[in-house]
Design a protein around this motif. Structure first.
Motif: not given
Length: 573
Positions: A551-569
């Motif tokens: 589904g859109r929102w579950a997988t999107t959330e995981s992708l954006l969580a990776d983006l957030a980790d990259i942003a913090r790094a």
């Protein structure tokens, strides 16, 4: 029938899950963050970041912005006195409404979340009806919810009086709720998420010399400078109960810690928006774009699609679309989010993006499973980061769970329900639906692609098994046997498609098989598109996770969580 060599994960040690032993964090989200119901997904994202890091979350929420004042005005419009004993029961509905909606937002992205009412939460308070102080916690419902769920969303501000009526904890009382719950749960820290990134020596918006932010400040300094940012009662309770209070902005690692000691203030680092390119505008790519376009922390600078003129379900500016990967990278993104449907094209783009100096997060399991070691080596060579959590498990943090297990010691095996489309269809088939009907329902729900062969023939799950095996054992199996879900497949109420891999000396045995009568309770209880993972350590310990696998929102959330980790790094560079 399942491959017993791959699926026999029995250990001599007790197979008790470590999920219930995960550490607990208490987060508080005020009305400066929850300005309206539209902000509930952002709070769910912040909760998800902690869950995927292996924590259980108690999230304390305020009412949506302005809601408390509206409820007070309703009650006082009837002529109620300021200290009316009935007023708190009405005003506390604002926080309960926000808690319920945040829990719904968590469920949408695949988190196993529950919402409690003020009475269920069981904070007991004494004193004036509108400015009471917490004195005890009847915590049976809260602890039971923490045992059963990844996240528990609770209302702040309200409490129960000894006589059974409700009371309020004063303006800013959700801060006090959060600090009190942290103390009662035996924690030494609580995090208050605000619309600013900490306490400053003076108002950052005031003219004159630039304001300096405190990294640490003592209790008395916080009382002096906190103003309306942190409730004074919460600071007093934090000092009394030795609970440090972190004040930070949404999705920021740094902020101000209020505690026993201070450090001199200094300039807060300026953070320019991160330039993001998105490859793909389908289910996942489109979901990411819709979230990022409204997020000031990021700037979407390009979207790669086959046909820029095609009508889409995402309101994206037309000048962002490009059809050439080279044109996308020519826009100099900091990060590329790769969500293409084609494995070979995705793999080529990941390599090109890394070589161009971009960090990458991918939701394309076929793209990264082809050569995970080679891609990681290229990322290391280029000094870049490559994340692929969204490629396995949708909103279920499977990659993080395997990494946690491996960090604790050698892994013997893992097994998982990995394909949300198949699990959804198997449930419908077990209910008596015809195969074509179940497939049509999966398409209508947004789980199955127009060409579902990758799901039904086991290719999707096999790619995920390879990635999980790479994370678990440092290498992928040479072969993953696959079973096909077809109209002739015998079905029943407990059929599950199981992907598994186990180490047998130096050999990895892996399979994607249909288990006709799944006995594992974790998998047997899964409904719809939900996925789950069970990892067995060589010493018999078991790690597990679960969540929406499609589904859109579950997988999107995981992708954006990776983006957030990259942003913090990146901000830490």
């Amino acid at each position: 029938m399942p491959s017993q060599a791959a699926l026999a994960l029995v250990s001599d040690a007790p197979a008790a899950s470590l999920e219930a032993e995960a550490p607990i964090v208490v987060l508080k989200f005020g009305s400066s963050i929850l300005r309206s119901p539209a902000d509930a997904p952002a709070v769910a994202s912040a909760v998800y970041a902690h869950v995927r890091a292996g924590r259980r979350v108690v999230a304390v929420v305020s009412a949506f912005g302005g809601q408390t004042d509206r409820l007070l005005a309703d009650a006082r419009g009837l002529g109620l006195a300021h200290e009316n004993e009935l007023l708190p029961g009405y005003v506390a509905l604002g926080e309960e409404k926000a808690a319920a909606l945040v829990a719904i937002a968590c469920d949408r992205i695949g988190l196993d979340a529950a919402a409690l009412s003020v009475r269920e939460l069981g904070v007991v308070a004494e004193g004036p009806a509108e400015h009471a102080r917490p004195s005890a916690l009847r915590g049976e419902a809260l602890r039971a919810a923490l045992d059963r769920h990844q996240a528990v969303i609770v209302p702040g501000f309200g409490a129960v009086r000894p006589d059974g009526r409700l009371a309020l904890l004063g303006r800013g009382g959700s801060d006090l709720t959060a600090v009190f719950l942290a103390a009662e749960l035996g924690l030494n820290k609580v995090r208050l998420v605000k619309d600013v990134d900490g306490l400053y020596d003076h108002d950052p918006k005031a003219p004159g010399a630039p304001a300096q932010r405190y990294r640490r400040i003592d209790w008395e300094g916080a009382r002096r400078l906190g103003g309306q940012l942190v409730q004074r009662d919460a600071i007093d309770l934090g000092q009394d109960r030795a609970v440090e209070i972190e004040v930070a902005a949404l999705d920021r690692a740094d902020g101000t810690v209020i505690g026993a000691r201070s450090a001199p203030p200094g300039p807060a680092p300026a953070q320019a928006p991160i330039r993001v390119a998105v490859a793909g505008c389908g289910v996942v790519g489109g979901g990411a774009i819709s979230r990022l376009l409204d997020d000031p922390r990021f700037e979407v600078i390009g979207v790669l699609v086959r046909d820029p003129n095609k009508a889409r379900d995402v309101d994206c500016p037309a000048d962002l679309f490009v059809s050439d990967p080279a044109a996308l990278l020519a826009r100099a993104p900091d990060v590329v989010l790769e969500a293409l449907s084609d494995g070979a094209a995705g793999h080529a783009l990941i390599r090109a993006a890394l070589q161009a100096g971009c960090d990458v997060a991918s939701a394309n399991k076929q793209a990264v499973a082809a050569d995970p070691a080679g891609l990681l080596a290229l990322a290391e060579q280029q000094g870049r980061r490559l994340f692929w959590s969204a490629s396995v498990g949708g909103g279920s943090p499977m990659i993080e769970t395997v990494r946690a297990a491996r960090a604790a010691g050698p892994i013997a095996a893992f097994e998982a329900v990995l394909n949300g489309t198949c699990n959804f269809m198997l449930e419908r088939l077990g209910q008596g639906a015809a195969f074509d009907e179940a497939l049509a329902d999966a398409r209508a729900a947004g789980f199955a692609e127009e060409d579902p062969s990758s799901d039904l023939e086991g290719h999707d799950s096999a790619a995920k098994v390879r990635l999980l095996a790479f994370e678990a054992f440092g290498r992928a199996p040479e072969k993953v046997s696959k079973a096909v879900l077809s109209p002739s497949t015998p079905v029943g109420p407990h059929v599950r498609q199981i992907g598994a891999c186990r180490a047998e000396g130096e050999t990895l045995s892996a399979a994607v098989a249909l288990d006709p009568d799944c006995a594992e309770p974790l998998f047997r209880a899964l409904k719809g598109e939900r996925n789950a993972l069970r990892v067995v350590g060589a010493d018999g310990r078991v790690w597990s996770c679960r969540g929406r696998g499609a589904g859109r929102w579950a997988t999107t959330e995981s992708l954006l969580a990776d983006l957030a980790d990259i942003a913090r790094a990146r901000h830490g560079e």
